[in-house]
Design a protein around this motif. Structure first.
Motif, PDB file in Angstrom:
ATOM      1  N   ALA A  39       1.038  -0.869   0.134  1.00 33.31           N
ATOM      2  CA  ALA A  39      -0.074   0.112  -0.271  1.00 33.31           C
ATOM      3  C   ALA A  39       0.929   1.381  -0.219  1.00 33.31           C
ATOM      4  O   ALA A  39       0.719   2.323  -0.465  1.00 33.31           O
ATOM      5  CB  ALA A  39      -0.631  -0.224   1.098  1.00 33.31           C
ATOM      6  N   ASP A  40       1.955   1.020   0.657  1.00 33.88           N
ATOM      7  CA  ASP A  40       2.615   2.451   0.592  1.00 33.88           C
ATOM      8  C   ASP A  40       3.391   2.712  -0.960  1.00 33.88           C
ATOM      9  O   ASP A  40       3.850   3.888  -0.870  1.00 33.88           O
ATOM     10  CB  ASP A  40       3.912   2.286   1.623  1.00 33.88           C
ATOM     11  CG  ASP A  40       3.383   1.875   3.501  1.00 33.88           C
ATOM     12  OD1 ASP A  40       2.469   2.841   3.617  1.00 33.88           O
ATOM     13  OD2 ASP A  40       4.100   1.849   3.863  1.00 33.88           O
ATOM     14  N   LEU A  41       3.627   1.947  -1.418  1.00 31.54           N
ATOM     15  CA  LEU A  41       4.283   1.256  -2.547  1.00 31.54           C
ATOM     16  C   LEU A  41       3.462   2.161  -3.970  1.00 31.54           C
ATOM     17  O   LEU A  41       3.641   2.430  -5.079  1.00 31.54           O
ATOM     18  CB  LEU A  41       4.988   0.449  -2.986  1.00 31.54           C
ATOM     19  CG  LEU A  41       5.904  -0.255  -2.908  1.00 31.54           C
ATOM     20  CD1 LEU A  41       6.477  -1.517  -2.902  1.00 31.54           C
ATOM     21  CD2 LEU A  41       6.909   1.489  -2.479  1.00 31.54           C
ATOM     22  N   HIS A  42       1.801   2.048  -3.505  1.00 30.29           N
ATOM     23  CA  HIS A  42       0.847   2.614  -4.030  1.00 30.29           C
ATOM     24  C   HIS A  42       0.404   0.919  -5.150  1.00 30.29           C
ATOM     25  O   HIS A  42       0.283   1.696  -6.351  1.00 30.29           O
ATOM     26  CB  HIS A  42       1.466   3.725  -4.966  1.00 30.29           C
ATOM     27  CG  HIS A  42       1.239   5.030  -3.765  1.00 30.29           C
ATOM     28  ND1 HIS A  42       0.150   5.584  -2.891  1.00 30.29           N
ATOM     29  CD2 HIS A  42       2.411   5.470  -3.734  1.00 30.29           C
ATOM     30  CE1 HIS A  42       0.743   6.667  -2.592  1.00 30.29           C
ATOM     31  NE2 HIS A  42       2.270   6.457  -2.869  1.00 30.29           N
ATOM     32  N   LEU A  43       1.019   0.598  -4.617  1.00 31.02           N
ATOM     33  CA  LEU A  43       0.479  -0.670  -5.248  1.00 31.02           C
ATOM     34  C   LEU A  43      -0.981  -1.060  -5.549  1.00 31.02           C
ATOM     35  O   LEU A  43      -1.337  -1.342  -3.844  1.00 31.02           O
ATOM     36  CB  LEU A  43       1.464  -2.040  -5.605  1.00 31.02           C
ATOM     37  CG  LEU A  43       3.067  -1.621  -5.429  1.00 31.02           C
ATOM     38  CD1 LEU A  43       3.467  -3.396  -5.568  1.00 31.02           C
ATOM     39  CD2 LEU A  43       3.556  -0.618  -6.833  1.00 31.02           C
ATOM     40  N   SER A  44      -1.779  -1.616  -6.583  1.00 31.88           N
ATOM     41  CA  SER A  44      -3.215  -1.998  -6.199  1.00 31.88           C
ATOM     42  C   SER A  44      -3.208  -3.063  -7.253  1.00 31.88           C
ATOM     43  O   SER A  44      -2.329  -3.289  -8.052  1.00 31.88           O
ATOM     44  CB  SER A  44      -4.271  -0.704  -6.185  1.00 31.88           C
ATOM     45  OG  SER A  44      -4.007  -0.518  -7.604  1.00 31.88           O
ATOM     46  N   ASN A  45      -5.117  -3.791  -7.329  1.00 35.72           N
ATOM     47  CA  ASN A  45      -5.352  -4.780  -8.032  1.00 35.72           C
ATOM     48  C   ASN A  45      -4.447  -6.158  -8.025  1.00 35.72           C
ATOM     49  O   ASN A  45      -3.784  -6.386  -9.425  1.00 35.72           O
ATOM     50  CB  ASN A  45      -5.582  -3.940  -9.694  1.00 35.72           C
ATOM     51  CG  ASN A  45      -6.848  -2.950  -8.941  1.00 35.72           C
ATOM     52  OD1 ASN A  45      -7.701  -3.442  -7.927  1.00 35.72           O
ATOM     53  ND2 ASN A  45      -6.791  -2.279  -9.745  1.00 35.72           N
ATOM     54  N   LEU A  46      -3.827  -6.531  -7.495  1.00 32.24           N
ATOM     55  CA  LEU A  46      -3.049  -7.558  -6.977  1.00 32.24           C
ATOM     56  C   LEU A  46      -3.163  -8.866  -7.691  1.00 32.24           C
ATOM     57  O   LEU A  46      -4.558  -8.992  -7.030  1.00 32.24           O
ATOM     58  CB  LEU A  46      -1.296  -7.592  -6.213  1.00 32.24           C
ATOM     59  CG  LEU A  46      -0.867  -6.520  -6.082  1.00 32.24           C
ATOM     60  CD1 LEU A  46      -0.895  -5.347  -5.318  1.00 32.24           C
ATOM     61  CD2 LEU A  46       0.439  -7.336  -5.074  1.00 32.24           C
ATOM     62  N   LEU A  47      -2.642  -9.418  -9.048  1.00 38.04           N
ATOM     63  CA  LEU A  47      -3.540 -10.920  -9.400  1.00 38.04           C
ATOM     64  C   LEU A  47      -2.296 -11.743  -9.341  1.00 38.04           C
ATOM     65  O   LEU A  47      -1.081 -11.775 -10.205  1.00 38.04           O
ATOM     66  CB  LEU A  47      -4.121 -10.746 -10.677  1.00 38.04           C
ATOM     67  CG  LEU A  47      -5.332  -9.890 -10.583  1.00 38.04           C
ATOM     68  CD1 LEU A  47      -5.971  -9.474 -11.799  1.00 38.04           C
ATOM     69  CD2 LEU A  47      -6.212 -10.228  -9.911  1.00 38.04           C
TER      70      LEU A  47
END
Length: 96
Positions: A39-47
């Motif tokens: 979240a701190d790295l602003h990553l989302s929608n991990l598949l």
């Protein structure tokens, strides 16, 4: 600055352990730590997907969709170690 590649590698490694050992509280706590880092790295929608040799992680960073890949043997090394010496990785339930 944290490396996206390193963070994803560590997250995926512990996620594989959590998936195989859903009652492992230490693994869950560690997974939560890496999810905070994601979240701190602003990553989302991990598949996550995998084939016979590799794990693949697709994710979104800002507006851009990116992919990473990791050799299966590297991701599963921790789980294999736990399975080989389970007495060293005893699960201690959370005291209420």
């Amino acid at each position: 600055m944290k490396s996206v590649q390193d963070t994803l590698y560590n997250w995926l490694t512990i996620k594989v352990v959590c998936d195989a050992r859903p009652d492992d509280t230490a693994a869950k706590d560690t997974l939560n730590l890496f999810e905070e880092m994601i979240a701190d790295l602003h990553l989302s929608n991990l598949l996550v997907s995998k084939d016979d040799l590799m794990y693949y992680v697709s994710y979104q960073q800002g507006e851009e969709t990116k992919k990473a890949r990791f050799p299966q043997e590297l991701i599963e090394v921790m789980l294999k170690q736990i399975n080989q010496d389970p007495e060293k990785y005893e699960n201690y339930p959370i005291e209420e």
